[in-house]
Design a protein around this motif. Structure first.
Motif, PDB file in Angstrom:
ATOM      1  N   UNK A  98      -5.416  -0.590   6.390  1.00 21.98           N
ATOM      2  CA  UNK A  98      -4.622  -1.801   6.539  1.00 21.98           C
ATOM      3  C   UNK A  98      -3.304  -1.780   5.345  1.00 21.98           C
ATOM      4  N   UNK A  99      -2.359  -2.306   5.413  1.00 22.95           N
ATOM      5  CA  UNK A  99      -1.466  -2.563   4.576  1.00 22.95           C
ATOM      6  C   UNK A  99      -1.938  -3.023   3.034  1.00 22.95           C
ATOM      7  N   UNK A 100      -2.913  -3.973   3.253  1.00 28.65           N
ATOM      8  CA  UNK A 100      -3.456  -4.658   1.986  1.00 28.65           C
ATOM      9  C   UNK A 100      -4.213  -3.356   1.281  1.00 28.65           C
ATOM     10  N   UNK A 101      -4.948  -2.721   1.784  1.00 27.17           N
ATOM     11  CA  UNK A 101      -5.840  -1.656   1.629  1.00 27.17           C
ATOM     12  C   UNK A 101      -4.974  -0.782   0.891  1.00 27.17           C
ATOM     13  N   UNK A 102      -4.108  -0.247   1.420  1.00 27.99           N
ATOM     14  CA  UNK A 102      -3.008   0.790   0.980  1.00 27.99           C
ATOM     15  C   UNK A 102      -2.385   0.283  -0.273  1.00 27.99           C
ATOM     16  N   UNK A 103      -2.078  -0.690  -0.189  1.00 26.93           N
ATOM     17  CA  UNK A 103      -1.327  -1.510  -1.597  1.00 26.93           C
ATOM     18  C   UNK A 103      -2.374  -1.768  -2.628  1.00 26.93           C
ATOM     19  N   UNK A 104      -3.662  -1.891  -2.424  1.00 28.52           N
ATOM     20  CA  UNK A 104      -4.904  -1.788  -3.146  1.00 28.52           C
ATOM     21  C   UNK A 104      -4.964  -0.342  -3.830  1.00 28.52           C
ATOM     22  N   UNK A 105      -4.809   0.358  -3.026  1.00 26.86           N
ATOM     23  CA  UNK A 105      -5.075   1.804  -3.443  1.00 26.86           C
ATOM     24  C   UNK A 105      -3.762   2.318  -4.630  1.00 26.86           C
ATOM     25  N   UNK A 106      -2.531   1.935  -4.059  1.00 22.72           N
ATOM     26  CA  UNK A 106      -1.437   2.176  -5.074  1.00 22.72           C
ATOM     27  C   UNK A 106      -1.431   1.599  -6.299  1.00 22.72           C
ATOM     28  N   UNK A 107      -2.254   0.362  -6.195  1.00 22.06           N
ATOM     29  CA  UNK A 107      -2.210  -0.529  -7.499  1.00 22.06           C
ATOM     30  C   UNK A 107      -3.525  -0.186  -8.316  1.00 22.06           C
ATOM     31  N   UNK A 108      -4.142   0.869  -7.817  1.00 18.06           N
ATOM     32  CA  UNK A 108      -5.439   1.556  -8.707  1.00 18.06           C
ATOM     33  C   UNK A 108      -6.548   0.819  -8.436  1.00 18.06           C
ATOM     34  N   UNK A 109      -6.811  -0.094  -7.438  1.00 18.24           N
ATOM     35  CA  UNK A 109      -8.188  -0.631  -7.277  1.00 18.24           C
ATOM     36  C   UNK A 109      -9.042  -0.219  -6.474  1.00 18.24           C
ATOM     37  N   UNK A 110      -8.384  -0.290  -5.181  1.00 16.84           N
ATOM     38  CA  UNK A 110      -9.359   0.593  -4.064  1.00 16.84           C
ATOM     39  C   UNK A 110      -9.165   2.072  -4.007  1.00 16.84           C
ATOM     40  N   UNK A 111     -10.209   2.767  -3.986  1.00 13.53           N
ATOM     41  CA  UNK A 111     -10.357   4.247  -4.056  1.00 13.53           C
ATOM     42  C   UNK A 111      -9.727   4.914  -2.889  1.00 13.53           C
ATOM     43  N   UNK A 112      -9.890   4.464  -1.757  1.00 14.53           N
ATOM     44  CA  UNK A 112      -9.274   5.022  -0.418  1.00 14.53           C
ATOM     45  C   UNK A 112      -9.646   4.307   0.651  1.00 14.53           C
ATOM     46  N   UNK A 113      -9.043   4.849   1.710  1.00 10.14           N
ATOM     47  CA  UNK A 113      -9.330   4.235   3.078  1.00 10.14           C
ATOM     48  C   UNK A 113      -9.309   5.309   4.378  1.00 10.14           C
ATOM     49  N   UNK A 114     -10.138   5.293   5.075  1.00  8.27           N
ATOM     50  CA  UNK A 114      -9.919   6.320   6.319  1.00  8.27           C
ATOM     51  C   UNK A 114      -9.377   5.567   7.225  1.00  8.27           C
ATOM     52  N   UNK A 115      -8.057   6.132   7.880  1.00 10.06           N
ATOM     53  CA  UNK A 115      -7.356   5.328   9.064  1.00 10.06           C
ATOM     54  C   UNK A 115      -7.079   6.337  10.130  1.00 10.06           C
ATOM     55  N   UNK A 116      -7.470   5.648  11.274  1.00  9.22           N
ATOM     56  CA  UNK A 116      -7.058   5.938  12.485  1.00  9.22           C
ATOM     57  C   UNK A 116      -5.673   6.101  12.683  1.00  9.22           C
ATOM     58  N   UNK A 117      -5.043   6.596  13.589  1.00 11.94           N
ATOM     59  CA  UNK A 117      -3.480   6.347  13.539  1.00 11.94           C
ATOM     60  C   UNK A 117      -3.226   5.391  15.094  1.00 11.94           C
ATOM     61  N   UNK A 118      -3.050   4.063  15.138  1.00  9.71           N
ATOM     62  CA  UNK A 118      -2.557   3.527  16.256  1.00  9.71           C
ATOM     63  C   UNK A 118      -1.527   4.040  17.210  1.00  9.71           C
ATOM     64  N   UNK A 119      -0.414   4.598  16.230  1.00  7.55           N
ATOM     65  CA  UNK A 119       0.826   5.002  16.671  1.00  7.55           C
ATOM     66  C   UNK A 119       0.344   6.117  17.608  1.00  7.55           C
TER      67      UNK A 119
END
Length: 166
Positions: A98-119
């Protein structure tokens, strides 16, 4: 981020939800194969606030947790809030990209996320529907791929996500 023998907590969605149940099942299998110890597995019903509360309780009974895997990004963000409130540094991996998760990764908080590609799911779905209409055979299972999003590629993923929302 972890080493063999480290204890990991799994945060599941609502029990009986096929998507989140399978994510937990797959994570458990991969983590155990890598030598991690699954210390606990708790449902948080895909809810941020509940995941925060669940992880607060987990940290009380398992203070030696070294990592957290969450079956979705909302629960990962909730778990992260519990960790940060205790002043701890425990890597949390979510699922969904999600956008929130990706922004959290950029901020150095969340370590990562695994994403399917809806597109890709949509593209391949239409592509294969057209094949069926033409009478062609298609694979029973069509893999649309996944992305493991970390600090190294998070900005590129965020740019893509924001680009497709225009």
């Amino acid at each position: 981020m972890l080493k063999k023998g480290d204890k990991v907590a799994l945060i599941a969605g609502a029990l009986g939800n096929p998507a989140t149940d399978e994510r937990i099942k797959g994570a458990k299998k991969a983590l155990e194969a890598a030598g991690m110890v699954i210390a606990t597995e708790q449902p948080a019903d895909s809810d941020k606030a509940k995941a925060m509360s669940v992880l607060e309780n987990i940290l009380q009974t398992n203070p030696d947790i070294k990592g957290v895997f969450s079956a979705n990004d909302d629960m990962a963000i909730g778990a992260l809030r519990a960790i940060e409130a205790k002043g701890l540094k425990i890597p949390v991996i979510g699922t969904d990209g999600t956008i929130e998760a990706v922004e959290s990764i950029i901020a150095g908080s969340l370590a990562g996320t695994v994403a399917q590609s809806p597109y890709e799911m949509g593209y391949k779905g239409v592509e294969n529907a057209l094949k069926v209409i033409r009478g062609e055979k298609i694979e029973k299972r069509i893999d649309s791929g996944v992305d493991v999003i970390s600090k190294e590629n998070a900005q590129k993923k965020l740019d893509f996500l924001k680009g497709i929302l225009k």
